[in-house]
Write a protein that holds these residues in place. Structure first.
Motif, mmCIF file in Angstrom:
data_model
loop_
_atom_site.group_PDB
_atom_site.id
_atom_site.type_symbol
_atom_site.label_atom_id
_atom_site.label_comp_id
_atom_site.label_asym_id
_atom_site.label_seq_id
_atom_site.Cartn_x
_atom_site.Cartn_y
_atom_site.Cartn_z
ATOM 1 N N ASN A 70 0.819 -1.204 0.000
ATOM 2 C CA ASN A 70 0.000 0.000 0.000
ATOM 3 C C ASN A 70 0.859 1.262 0.000
ATOM 4 N N GLU A 71 1.879 1.301 0.856
ATOM 5 C CA GLU A 71 2.748 2.472 0.933
ATOM 6 C C GLU A 71 3.493 2.702 -0.383
ATOM 7 N N THR A 72 3.999 1.639 -0.962
ATOM 8 C CA THR A 72 4.776 1.768 -2.192
ATOM 9 C C THR A 72 3.911 2.205 -3.363
ATOM 10 N N VAL A 73 2.719 1.637 -3.482
ATOM 11 C CA VAL A 73 1.831 1.974 -4.592
ATOM 12 C C VAL A 73 1.433 3.442 -4.547
ATOM 13 N N VAL A 74 1.181 3.978 -3.351
ATOM 14 C CA VAL A 74 0.789 5.383 -3.230
ATOM 15 C C VAL A 74 1.893 6.306 -3.744
ATOM 16 N N VAL A 75 3.124 6.050 -3.321
ATOM 17 C CA VAL A 75 4.248 6.889 -3.740
ATOM 18 C C VAL A 75 4.523 6.732 -5.229
ATOM 19 N N PHE A 76 4.505 5.495 -5.726
ATOM 20 C CA PHE A 76 4.851 5.262 -7.131
ATOM 21 C C PHE A 76 3.753 5.754 -8.073
ATOM 22 N N ASP A 77 2.505 5.736 -7.633
ATOM 23 C CA ASP A 77 1.445 6.322 -8.454
ATOM 24 C C ASP A 77 1.689 7.819 -8.648
ATOM 25 N N ARG A 78 2.120 8.490 -7.575
ATOM 26 C CA ARG A 78 2.438 9.906 -7.695
ATOM 27 C C ARG A 78 3.671 10.118 -8.572
ATOM 28 N N THR A 79 4.647 9.231 -8.458
ATOM 29 C CA THR A 79 5.842 9.327 -9.306
ATOM 30 C C THR A 79 5.462 9.219 -10.777
ATOM 31 N N ARG A 80 4.608 8.273 -11.108
ATOM 32 C CA ARG A 80 4.184 8.093 -12.495
ATOM 33 C C ARG A 80 3.423 9.322 -12.999
ATOM 34 N N GLU A 81 2.594 9.891 -12.136
ATOM 35 C CA GLU A 81 1.857 11.098 -12.509
ATOM 36 C C GLU A 81 2.799 12.271 -12.772
ATOM 37 N N LEU A 82 3.817 12.431 -11.929
ATOM 38 C CA LEU A 82 4.758 13.541 -12.084
ATOM 39 C C LEU A 82 5.661 13.347 -13.297
ATOM 40 N N LEU A 83 5.937 12.098 -13.663
ATOM 41 C CA LEU A 83 6.734 11.852 -14.865
ATOM 42 C C LEU A 83 6.037 12.392 -16.115
ATOM 43 N N ARG A 84 4.730 12.340 -16.144
ATOM 44 C CA ARG A 84 3.985 12.866 -17.286
ATOM 45 C C ARG A 84 3.926 14.395 -17.249
ATOM 46 N N ARG A 85 3.895 14.947 -16.026
ATOM 47 C CA ARG A 85 3.719 16.391 -15.896
ATOM 48 C C ARG A 85 5.023 17.159 -16.088
ATOM 49 N N TYR A 86 6.115 16.641 -15.495
ATOM 50 C CA TYR A 86 7.398 17.351 -15.555
ATOM 51 C C TYR A 86 8.384 16.524 -16.389
ATOM 52 N N LYS A 87 8.425 16.820 -17.664
ATOM 53 C CA LYS A 87 9.207 15.999 -18.579
ATOM 54 C C LYS A 87 10.690 16.336 -18.576
ATOM 55 N N THR A 88 11.051 17.513 -18.034
ATOM 56 C CA THR A 88 12.464 17.922 -18.032
ATOM 57 C C THR A 88 13.062 18.008 -16.635
ATOM 58 N N MET A 89 12.262 17.808 -15.615
ATOM 59 C CA MET A 89 12.771 17.884 -14.239
ATOM 60 C C MET A 89 13.745 16.747 -13.980
ATOM 61 N N PRO A 90 14.909 17.035 -13.328
ATOM 62 C CA PRO A 90 15.841 15.958 -12.975
ATOM 63 C C PRO A 90 15.144 14.868 -12.165
ATOM 64 N N VAL A 91 15.530 13.619 -12.418
ATOM 65 C CA VAL A 91 14.846 12.486 -11.785
ATOM 66 C C VAL A 91 14.931 12.563 -10.264
ATOM 67 N N ALA A 92 16.090 12.947 -9.718
ATOM 68 C CA ALA A 92 16.236 13.014 -8.257
ATOM 69 C C ALA A 92 15.248 14.003 -7.663
ATOM 70 N N GLU A 93 15.089 15.177 -8.293
ATOM 71 C CA GLU A 93 14.142 16.169 -7.797
ATOM 72 C C GLU A 93 12.713 15.665 -7.923
ATOM 73 N N LEU A 94 12.430 14.980 -9.022
ATOM 74 C CA LEU A 94 11.080 14.461 -9.226
ATOM 75 C C LEU A 94 10.728 13.405 -8.179
ATOM 76 N N LEU A 95 11.681 12.545 -7.845
ATOM 77 C CA LEU A 95 11.437 11.514 -6.829
ATOM 78 C C LEU A 95 11.227 12.148 -5.458
ATOM 79 N N ASP A 96 12.026 13.165 -5.129
ATOM 80 C CA ASP A 96 11.816 13.877 -3.872
ATOM 81 C C ASP A 96 10.434 14.517 -3.831
ATOM 82 N N LEU A 97 10.019 15.091 -4.956
ATOM 83 C CA LEU A 97 8.709 15.731 -5.022
ATOM 84 C C LEU A 97 7.588 14.717 -4.839
ATOM 85 N N SER A 98 7.747 13.527 -5.415
ATOM 86 C CA SER A 98 6.697 12.506 -5.293
ATOM 87 C C SER A 98 6.526 12.050 -3.851
#
Length: 319
Positions: A206-234
């Motif tokens: 449950n914990e992992t799915v919640v975070v990774f769903d947000r990660t997948r959503e942010l990957l579509r929204r921020y196409k140029t953001m560095p991956v490390a920053e995007l993961l922190d944001l998720s």
């Protein structure tokens, strides 16, 4: 009316950076778990070893453990494990498997009652024969393995490959750390322990799915953001929900540990540890793993697939 916020909305904690500490810590703990498993082993209860468990309450209040142990060892059933537990005056005795089948196991109970019934009230008696204990070991092991395999299959189909691998590693990490808790504390490992492990697997998922769903959503929204920053944001964007879930679950389990009695104390302790581990794992283990995966390409592939499905649906609607 303002909603309760345990974590401020503008939190920008650098979770990914802490992989420099979380990975070595988890690796060292895992090595310790493997070492203890091969040398010390789990403290199997009578569900798995077979034998007789007797729990008694002293009628006078005070107990003399040394005297009880001396009397129990003198019954002729080998060395007995005697210890206090729970409130004052509560004692548990464990006798190993006796040769002679179920009749021999029942003889242990009869002799123990004759020796202690005058001074102690018998609260709980459990007897498990060798055939039953062997079947329980096989059924319990098979149940855990099938449940874990089912979860891993779900994760594999739920996410793109990089996210699925991260989720699988996080789930396996939580299982290893939970087994380590049993090895270090030597808490009795029985059928209730298997239920606790399976519950922890579900919580970890449950914990992992919640975070990774947000990660997948942010990957579509921020196409140029560095991956490390995007993961922190998720992680930061789901941190308030994670903190609320973990806090309420932790407090509920703490109440069970303190006031639930000995029957569920072991289960509650393991779950208490599991909540902490699963929360730590989702933020500091599973998410940083994605740094080493091609998550950006995975997000692009998934977006392209969704666009293709949408185009096909539109064409079918026109037709």
């Amino acid at each position: 009316m303002r909603l309760l916020r345990i974590v401020p909305d503008n939190t920008r904690f650098k979770f990914v950076w802490f992989r420099r500490f979380s990975y070595p810590l988890s690796a060292a703990y895992s090595i310790l778990v493997i070492t203890l498993f091969l040398t010390v082993g789990l403290n199997f209860g009578i569900d798995f070893k077979g034998g007789t468990l007797i729990e008694m309450q002293s009628k006078a209040g005070a107990v003399d453990i040394a005297q009880i142990r001396h009397t129990a060892n003198g019954l002729g059933f080998g060395e007995a494990e005697v210890q206090e537990f729970g409130t004052a005056g509560e004692v548990s005795m464990r006798f190993g498997m006796q040769p002679g089948g179920e009749t021999a196991q029942q003889a242990v109970v009869v002799k123990a009652r004759d020796a202690f019934a005058s001074q102690y009230e018998f609260r709980r008696v459990e007897t498990v024969g060798p055939r039953v204990s062997g079947e329980l070991v096989q059924a319990g092991t098979l149940g855990v393995v099938l449940a874990i395999v089912g979860v891993l299959i779900y994760l594999w189909f739920r996410f793109e490959m990089p996210l699925a691998i991260g989720a699988i590693l996080g789930t396996l990490h939580d299982i290893v750390l939970t087994i380590g808790f049993f090895l270090i504390t030597q808490l009795e490992f029985n059928l209730t322990s298997i239920a606790a492990i399976l519950t922890i697997v579900g919580y970890s998922l449950n914990e992992t799915v919640v975070v990774f769903d947000r990660t997948r959503e942010l990957l579509r929204r921020y196409k140029t953001m560095p991956v490390a920053e995007l993961l922190d944001l998720s992680v930061n964007s789901t941190l308030s929900r994670t903190a609320m879930t973990a806090t309420t679950t932790f407090l509920s389990l703490l109440a069970l540990v303190l006031f639930g009695g000995t029957a569920i104390e072991g289960f509650a302790l393991v779950m208490l540890f599991g909540v902490v581990v699963c929360t730590y794992s989702a933020m500091f283990i599973s998410t940083p793993v994605l740094l080493y995966m091609d998550v950006r390409s995975a997000g692009a592939r998934e977006e392209a697939q969704e666009a293709a499905r949408a185009k096909a649906s539109a064409a079918k609607a026109k037709a």
